[in-house]
Design a protein around this motif. Structure first.
Motif, PDB file in Angstrom:
ATOM      1  N   HIS A   1       5.428  -8.154  -5.277  1.00 41.25           N
ATOM      2  CA  HIS A   1       6.420  -8.964  -5.053  1.00 41.25           C
ATOM      3  C   HIS A   1       7.557  -7.848  -4.797  1.00 41.25           C
ATOM      4  CE1 HIS A   1      10.237 -10.602  -6.658  1.00 41.25           C
ATOM      5  NE2 HIS A   1      10.207 -11.636  -5.988  1.00 41.25           N
ATOM      6  N   ASP A   2       7.746  -7.187  -5.523  1.00 36.67           N
ATOM      7  CA  ASP A   2       8.654  -6.004  -5.468  1.00 36.67           C
ATOM      8  C   ASP A   2       8.743  -5.358  -4.152  1.00 36.67           C
ATOM      9  OD1 ASP A   2       9.579  -6.995  -7.695  1.00 36.67           O
ATOM     10  OD2 ASP A   2       9.446  -5.249  -8.888  1.00 36.67           O
ATOM     11  N   MET A   3       7.259  -4.899  -3.713  1.00 36.73           N
ATOM     12  CA  MET A   3       7.132  -4.207  -2.320  1.00 36.73           C
ATOM     13  C   MET A   3       7.552  -4.527  -1.271  1.00 36.73           C
ATOM     14  SD  MET A   3       3.626  -3.137  -0.627  1.00 36.73           S
ATOM     15  CE  MET A   3       3.225  -4.765  -0.835  1.00 36.73           C
TER      16      MET A   3
ATOM     17  N   THR B   1      -0.168  -5.020  -8.993  1.00 32.52           N
ATOM     18  CA  THR B   1       0.041  -6.086  -9.763  1.00 32.52           C
ATOM     19  C   THR B   1       1.033  -7.109  -9.250  1.00 32.52           C
ATOM     20  OG1 THR B   1       2.301  -5.013 -10.504  1.00 32.52           O
ATOM     21  CG2 THR B   1       0.203  -4.500 -11.848  1.00 32.52           C
ATOM     22  N   PHE B   2       1.021  -8.251  -9.641  1.00 29.69           N
ATOM     23  CA  PHE B   2       1.948  -9.447  -9.206  1.00 29.69           C
ATOM     24  C   PHE B   2       3.449  -8.914  -8.887  1.00 29.69           C
ATOM     25  CE2 PHE B   2      -0.671 -13.428  -9.958  1.00 29.69           C
ATOM     26  CZ  PHE B   2      -1.837 -12.824  -9.126  1.00 29.69           C
ATOM     27  N   SER B   3       3.841  -8.277  -9.895  1.00 34.58           N
ATOM     28  CA  SER B   3       5.042  -7.672  -9.959  1.00 34.58           C
ATOM     29  C   SER B   3       5.399  -6.626  -8.998  1.00 34.58           C
ATOM     30  CB  SER B   3       5.711  -7.297 -11.304  1.00 34.58           C
ATOM     31  OG  SER B   3       5.371  -8.249 -12.186  1.00 34.58           O
TER      32      SER B   3
ATOM     33  N   GLY C   1      10.674  -0.232  -5.020  1.00 33.35           N
ATOM     34  CA  GLY C   1      11.245  -1.591  -5.586  1.00 33.35           C
ATOM     35  C   GLY C   1      11.017  -1.719  -7.142  1.00 33.35           C
ATOM     36  N   LYS C   2       9.950  -1.892  -7.585  1.00 38.87           N
ATOM     37  CA  LYS C   2       9.641  -1.701  -8.956  1.00 38.87           C
ATOM     38  C   LYS C   2       9.635  -0.519  -9.692  1.00 38.87           C
ATOM     39  CE  LYS C   2       5.847  -3.123 -12.165  1.00 38.87           C
ATOM     40  NZ  LYS C   2       6.872  -3.058 -13.297  1.00 38.87           N
TER      41      LYS C   2
ATOM     42  N   ARG D   1       9.833  -6.922  -1.091  1.00 35.84           N
ATOM     43  CA  ARG D   1      11.365  -6.880  -0.997  1.00 35.84           C
ATOM     44  C   ARG D   1      11.921  -5.541  -0.364  1.00 35.84           C
ATOM     45  NH1 ARG D   1      15.013 -10.960  -3.078  1.00 35.84           N
ATOM     46  NH2 ARG D   1      16.362  -9.273  -4.420  1.00 35.84           N
TER      47      ARG D   1
END
Lengths: 296, 289
Positions: free
Chosen positions: B201-203, B196-198, B9-10, B205
């Motif tokens: 979040h990306d995981m 991390t928050f990012s 994701g990220k 999705r």
């Protein structure tokens, strides 16, 4: 003025730069700032900016529907489709929606007027504000493949045009682009006045920076580099930039406090306010670059 | 034969670091780099290119100015804003053209043709760790999903010829077309995330995307000690979604050093992070039995 932030390699700090830049310059009342998170696959800027979202509008594409009472299975739609998204069988038609670009070619090609187009949502554009910054982000629906550029294109229609000569207020649009070098990146940075390329001083960072530089050269966009998580190895990037005559606009050292703040969704200027001046400086350097080259 | 893809994701969470180390650890395998628009695996595995192939993705429209009567029909039908009207002339913006041919079909005087565009290259290579298939998408090109499919198919062909046990695929970031092309039909998708928050979040999705395509997933937490609270949140999310967490890699300067030297970290040193990658690979092998 439109400034986009891109990188080639993921995870180098695009969102960090974009977010802190917009927060730093929006304090100045002579700027009217807009922020577009164009990484529609994985939008993260909202984690840091915590916007008030006041509007959400779906983005849709048109896809074909066959009226079987009119269809004669002549196959002209399949022939017209450049994406092999339509297969005409003896008495059935298969449409592979994940391949459909929504170009409308099949509907035009159909001699029986048997193809209508219905809209399908592929994502959403959310907008709102962060203080006086206008905030816009796109989000791709899960499972969608080829539609990120469509969402990005829609988002970019909302970019404010630069103010008239008399107006003292200057519009600045900051675009947070996705990683990579393919179509969603091109769509995001296209028509920018300037692109900031964020990289890190590793062979991966350099390799992907070179690819991103090639994209920007092809698009004819002026650019500068920010070295993030820098330190003793910075010369791997600075040597390249010197050869290519690309300015290094800012260096952010490897810093555990910044990394920890990042992990919690806290912009670095909030834990280390001296960076706010550095980001303003980054903006002035970009303005200078553009003035020197006569772009504005 | 089992096909494993490493995704995230990220971007920048450590996909290539882990893939390169798996390249050292896995016996009898084929490596594939499906991050075709920003490929990095070659910087760690140093492939020697044996065969080179041109990738033809998409033809794009062009307007023959001598035949064009400036009627504007093409501009009206193009949904991609790719026809530029300068007031005196019409031309195609190649960067916006998706090659749908609608303008070409509508042009009453046959002034629009298609230009074949070379969209990149792909390679069959040999590394000291075994065969590798990789690619380079043309600059600012589209159709990365199609190029990913070619890379995967070739890796599969080689794996079948060699009777390989594994195909190990380095995936791209994001959740869009190259990711879906890398993901569909694999035996296991390893999601590399960071606390991390990012990252979280990306995981979430990418997990949804994998579920949508019925691909089994497992999670690796990289740099877990940067934020233990967030690492615990990843554990909790994984548990609630019945996803196994395969390992926790600590933040380590040796990873950065190994990248700088171009040596997969498990070969570069024997510190905590290398040991963890070795046990993660053992768990991957175990889980695929």
């Amino acid at each position: 003025m439109i400034i986009s932030i891109a990188s080639g390699k993921g995870g180098t700090g695009k969102t960090t730069i974009a977010v802190n830049l917009v927060l730093s310059i929006s304090n100045d009342n002579s700027y009217d700032c807009q922020f577009l998170d164009c990484d529609v696959e994985e939008p993260n800027a909202a984690i840091f900016l915590k916007p008030n979202i006041s509007q959400a509008r779906p983005v849709s594409i048109l896809e074909p529907r066959i009226n079987f009472t009119k269809c004669t299975f002549c196959g002209k739609c399949a022939k017209a489709c450049a994406f092999n998204a339509i297969a005409v069988l003896k008495n059935d038609i298969k449409i592979f929606m994940e391949l459909c670009h929504g170009c409308g070619g099949c509907s035009i090609a159909c001699p029986e007027n048997a193809i209508s187009e219905v809209s399908r949502d592929v994502g959403v554009i959310e907008s709102g504000n962060v203080g006086k910054i206008e905030f816009i982000q796109g989000k791709l629906n899960i499972g969608e493949a080829i539609t990120p550029p469509i969402i990005i294109r829609e988002m970019k229609k909302r970019i404010k045009k630069s103010g008239t000569e008399e107006s003292k207020i200057k519009h600045i649009t900051i675009i947070d682009a996705p990683p990579g070098t393919s179509c969603p990146v091109v769509e995001s940075v296209k028509n920018s006045d300037f692109t900031i390329l964020v990289t890190e001083p590793t062979p991966f960072g350099l390799n992907d920076l070179i690819l991103a530089v090639e994209v920007l050269k092809k698009l004819n966009i002026p650019m500068g580099v920010v070295i993030n998580r820098g330190g003793k190895n910075d010369n791997i990037i600075s040597d390249y930039c010197q050869n290519e005559k690309i300015p290094i606009l800012m260096r952010i050292p490897m810093d555990k406090d910044i990394a920890v703040a990042y992990s919690k969704g806290i912009p670095m200027i909030q834990i280390n306010p001296k960076y706010s001046d550095k980001f303003k400086e980054l903006y002035y350097k970009i303005e200078n670059q553009l003035q020197i080259s006569g772009e504005i | 034969m089992k096909e494993i893809v490493i995704i995230s994701g990220k971007g920048g969470t450590g996909k290539t670091t882990i893939t390169a180390s798996f390249g050292v650890l896995a016996k009898n395998k084929v490596m594939a780099d499906c991050d075709v628009d920003a490929a990095d695996l070659h910087l760690m595995l140093h492939p020697e290119i044996k065969e080179r192939f041109e990738f033809k993705g998409m033809s794009k429209a062009f307007i023959n100015q001598e035949k064009c009567t400036r009627c504007g029909a093409c501009e009206k039908v193009c949904r991609f804003d790719a026809i530029i009207n300068t007031g005196t002339n019409f031309y195609v913006n190649q960067l916006s053209c998706e090659g749908c041919r609608v303008c070409m079909n509508i042009c009453p005087v046959g002034a629009i043709g298609l230009e074949d565009d070379s969209n990149g290259e792909w390679y069959i290579s040999e590394t000291k760790y075994g065969p590798m298939v990789h690619a380079k998408l043309g600059i600012a090109e589209e159709n990365s999903g199609k190029l990913v499919s070619i890379v995967r198919q070739q890796a599969k062909n080689i794996a079948e010829e060699n009777g390989a046990d594994y195909i190990i695929v380095d995936g791209p970031p994001g959740i869009g077309c190259p990711v879906i092309s890398s993901l569909t039909g694999v035996d296991l998708a390893l999601i590399v995330t960071e606390p991390t928050f990012s990252g979280i979040h990306d995981m979430k999705r990418i997990v949804e995307v994998a579920n949508r395509f019925s691909v089994p997933v497992k999670v690796i937490i990289n740099k877990y000690n940067i934020n233990l609270e967030n690492s615990a949140a990843i554990e909790k999310f994984s548990e609630m979604n019945q996803i196994q967490v395969l390992g926790h890699m600590p933040f380590s300067e040796s990873v950065i050093e190994s990248i700088t030297k171009g040596i997969p970290v498990v070969e570069f040193c024997n510190d905590e992070v290398s040991k963890e990658i070795i046990s993660i690979w053992d768990r991957v092998v175990e889980s695929l039995k």
